[in-house]
Design a protein around this motif. Structure first.
Motif: not given
Lengths: 105, 250
Positions: B210, B216, B226, B242, B247
């Motif tokens: 991601l 997130i 997400y 990620i 997050w």
């Protein structure tokens, strides 16, 4: 149908298609399986190959996903493991597929 | 034969990497159940919450590198990773970024196979936008150093020695392979070392990612939720890298 509804449907379809793509990736990655220190994909190709070779001999060689040769001395055990993993991953995918189909309706 | 996870974690002025590492440890314990070693500095070590049995190795890290992150240039302490062969106490090591989150036992499956050095050479952008393909960034085949499995043997030692050499003479190698990105990045150093030595295997499944512009918004032990633009979606049972760094702060 007005453009607002079309956009809503289009967004939903994009989301569903992306979820499906990711679920397929997840399924393929879960199908990776170690056997005799080699790595195999428990997919239809491997299952068919092992099943066919097993009918001819109880002792043979196959290539793993990195093209390394692997000596299969017990094809029954190998085939069972492949089928078990294959069905486990497909069952999980089928459940998600069903959920997505319901979402589209 | 011992198997364990090795992580490098250094807080920077902008990012609390220790928070990401704490979450990462939680996921490893749930899905891999392996011993964990964290290489860190004293300053970061003091911020870790008690997490039970973890091996810590304290080092003084170099602080000379930067990276772009959400439109800013931020500090990036990534040069110690070339010492992983020496720092790892395990026969089989999963060298992992602390922003890679394990939600499946896939890495255990890989550990049970024969290899010297194995890492990803493909990525899957979970949003479907293909933001992180890494094409046209240089003239060599790109690999991702985010998750690297290696054994304590001669070939892996050669690779890490080559990575150290590439790191030392990085401007030369960067020119040689016409790499666009100006700063030192482990992905390139690892790719150059493997290209020079013709060693290493690739993980057959792509690495799920991601990008840093994806937020997130929620998570549990099975996956993350997400948000990208107007789209909200989730992952489930998939390991994921990620790139958003805040997050875990909340």
């Amino acid at each position: 149908m007005d453009i607002g509804n079309l956009k809503k449907q289009s967004d939903l379809n994009f989301k569903v298609s992306q979820t499906k793509k990711n679920a397929l990736e997840k399924m393929r990655s879960r199908q990776l399986m170690a056997f005799n220190e080699r790595l195999f994909r428990a997919d239809a190709n491997t299952i068919n190959l092992v099943s066919t070779l097993k009918q001819r001999s109880q002792d043979f060689y196959v290539l793993d996903v990195n093209d390394n040769p692997c000596h299969i001395k017990d094809p029954e055990v190998f085939l069972n493991k492949l089928i078990e993993r294959n069905q486990e991953t497909l069952n999980a995918y089928q459940q998600l597929h069903q959920d997505l189909a319901n979402k589209r309706i | 034969m011992t198997t364990g996870v090795l992580m490098y974690c250094f807080d920077t002025p902008e990012v609390n990497y220790h928070k990401l590492a704490e979450r990462c440890v939680h996921q490893i314990r749930k899905h891999l159940r392996l011993e964990i070693t964290i290489v860190t500095n004293l300053e970061t070590f003091k911020k870790f919450e008690p997490m039970g049995m973890i091996n810590y190795k304290l080092v003084e890290n170099t602080t000379s590198n930067t990276r772009p992150y959400r439109g800013k240039s931020v500090a990036w302490y990534n040069k110690e990773r070339s010492c992983a062969f020496v720092h790892s106490p395990y026969d089989t090591t999963i060298l992992m970024d602390c922003d890679y989150f394990v939600f499946s036992p896939m890495l255990l499956e890989l550990c049970n196979t024969e290899f010297d050095f194995m890492l990803h050479n493909k990525v899957n952008d979970i949003t479907g936008e293909d933001m992180i393909q890494g094409t046209d960034e240089g003239t060599l085949p790109l690999v991702w150093a985010t998750v690297t499995l290696f054994r304590k043997n001669k070939n892996a030692n050669f690779i890490f020695d080559m990575i150290k050499h590439v790191q030392e003479f990085y401007p030369y190698y960067r020119n040689l392979y016409r790499i666009r990105y100006p700063n030192y990045r482990n992905d390139y150093a690892f790719a150059i070392a493997l290209h020079q030595l013709k060693l290493g295997d690739f993980i057959p499944a792509p690495m799920n990612m991601l990008a840093d512009n994806v937020d997130i918004i929620d998570s549990d032990s099975d996956g993350v939720v997400y948000k990208y633009g107007d789209t909200v979606n989730f992952t489930s049972g998939q390991d994921v890298h990620i790139l958003e760094k805040e997050w875990c702060d909340v």
